[in-house]
Motif scaffolding. Structure first.
Motif, PDB file in Angstrom:
ATOM      1  N   LYS A  56       0.831  -1.215   0.000  1.00 60.26           N
ATOM      2  CA  LYS A  56       0.000   0.000   0.000  1.00 60.26           C
ATOM      3  C   LYS A  56       0.859   1.256   0.000  1.00 60.26           C
ATOM      4  O   LYS A  56       0.567   2.215  -0.706  1.00 60.26           O
ATOM      5  N   ILE A  57       1.956   1.262   0.773  1.00 63.81           N
ATOM      6  CA  ILE A  57       2.825   2.443   0.795  1.00 63.81           C
ATOM      7  C   ILE A  57       3.501   2.603  -0.563  1.00 63.81           C
ATOM      8  O   ILE A  57       3.687   3.718  -1.049  1.00 63.81           O
ATOM      9  N   ASN A  58       3.813   1.485  -1.218  1.00 64.74           N
ATOM     10  CA  ASN A  58       4.415   1.552  -2.548  1.00 64.74           C
ATOM     11  C   ASN A  58       3.444   2.127  -3.569  1.00 64.74           C
ATOM     12  O   ASN A  58       3.846   2.854  -4.477  1.00 64.74           O
ATOM     13  N   GLU A  59       2.148   1.828  -3.431  1.00 64.21           N
ATOM     14  CA  GLU A  59       1.126   2.430  -4.316  1.00 64.21           C
ATOM     15  C   GLU A  59       1.094   3.943  -4.137  1.00 64.21           C
ATOM     16  O   GLU A  59       1.039   4.689  -5.118  1.00 64.21           O
ATOM     17  N   ALA A  60       1.097   4.376  -2.879  1.00 67.73           N
ATOM     18  CA  ALA A  60       1.086   5.810  -2.601  1.00 67.73           C
ATOM     19  C   ALA A  60       2.339   6.477  -3.176  1.00 67.73           C
ATOM     20  O   ALA A  60       2.258   7.548  -3.790  1.00 67.73           O
ATOM     21  N   TYR A  61       3.485   5.836  -2.998  1.00 71.91           N
ATOM     22  CA  TYR A  61       4.737   6.406  -3.506  1.00 71.91           C
ATOM     23  C   TYR A  61       4.728   6.474  -5.032  1.00 71.91           C
ATOM     24  O   TYR A  61       5.206   7.429  -5.619  1.00 71.91           O
ATOM     25  N   LYS A  62       4.141   5.468  -5.671  1.00 74.63           N
ATOM     26  CA  LYS A  62       4.044   5.471  -7.136  1.00 74.63           C
ATOM     27  C   LYS A  62       3.227   6.677  -7.608  1.00 74.63           C
ATOM     28  O   LYS A  62       3.578   7.319  -8.591  1.00 74.63           O
ATOM     29  N   LYS A  63       2.147   6.999  -6.893  1.00 73.33           N
ATOM     30  CA  LYS A  63       1.360   8.190  -7.254  1.00 73.33           C
ATOM     31  C   LYS A  63       2.204   9.457  -7.141  1.00 73.33           C
ATOM     32  O   LYS A  63       2.113  10.345  -7.993  1.00 73.33           O
ATOM     33  N   LEU A  64       3.017   9.529  -6.094  1.00 75.06           N
ATOM     34  CA  LEU A  64       3.894  10.689  -5.924  1.00 75.06           C
ATOM     35  C   LEU A  64       4.939  10.737  -7.036  1.00 75.06           C
ATOM     36  O   LEU A  64       5.241  11.815  -7.569  1.00 75.06           O
ATOM     37  N   GLN A  65       5.473   9.573  -7.395  1.00 76.09           N
ATOM     38  CA  GLN A  65       6.468   9.511  -8.477  1.00 76.09           C
ATOM     39  C   GLN A  65       5.836   9.910  -9.805  1.00 76.09           C
ATOM     40  O   GLN A  65       6.407  10.709 -10.548  1.00 76.09           O
ATOM     41  N   ASP A  66       4.685   9.328 -10.115  1.00 78.53           N
ATOM     42  CA  ASP A  66       4.034   9.606 -11.396  1.00 78.53           C
ATOM     43  C   ASP A  66       3.661  11.079 -11.538  1.00 78.53           C
ATOM     44  O   ASP A  66       3.747  11.648 -12.627  1.00 78.53           O
TER      45      ASP A  66
END
Length: 143
Positions: A56-66
């Protein structure tokens, strides 16, 4: 105002391991921030996202990266707050992950280390603490 007295107090308190760096950090206050003051300030203002599961934290980080990080941009606090509201499992998530100002020694081990060593305006990579997985947005630092 009181700014002139604070560096003198910091010198007087002097942490044993870093007395010299505290002095140079006091002299180098300002916006330059080339590492000066990182880890030596007394208070940090931050937002965070906390998730129990790494996925779940990786999903959130992916949104920040994208949205920002992959372009080399800083994440705007208002946008970080939206993602915190969506993903964070911490009660602070309802407030956009806002932790406000907190002193050194208040937060547990790895969280404190990352919070006090993240440059103002920068977002940390996901990391693990005893409470779960976090991402921190540093919003300010002061003595």
């Amino acid at each position: 105002m009181g700014k002139d007295s604070k560096p003198k107090e910091a010198k007087g308190k002097g942490k044993q391991a870093g007395g010299g760096s505290d002095e140079s950090a006091s002299k180098g206050k300002g916006k330059a921030g080339k590492g000066d003051g990182l880890g030596t300030c007394t208070y940090v203002k931050a937002r965070h996202i906390l998730c129990e599961k790494q996925g779940k934290i990786n999903e959130a980080y992916k949104k920040l990266q994208d949205g920002w990080l992959s372009n080399g941009d800083k994440v705007p606090p208002a946008e970080f707050a939206k993602i915190a509201q969506e993903y964070s499992e911490c009660p602070s998530g309802k407030k956009g992950g806002d932790l406000g100002w907190f002193p050194r020694g208040k937060m547990a081990g790895p969280f404190q280390e990352v919070a006090f060593n993240t440059v103002v305006g920068a977002t940390s990579a996901p990391f693990k603490s005893t409470h779960g997985y976090h991402i921190i947005l540093s919003e300010g630092r002061k003595n």
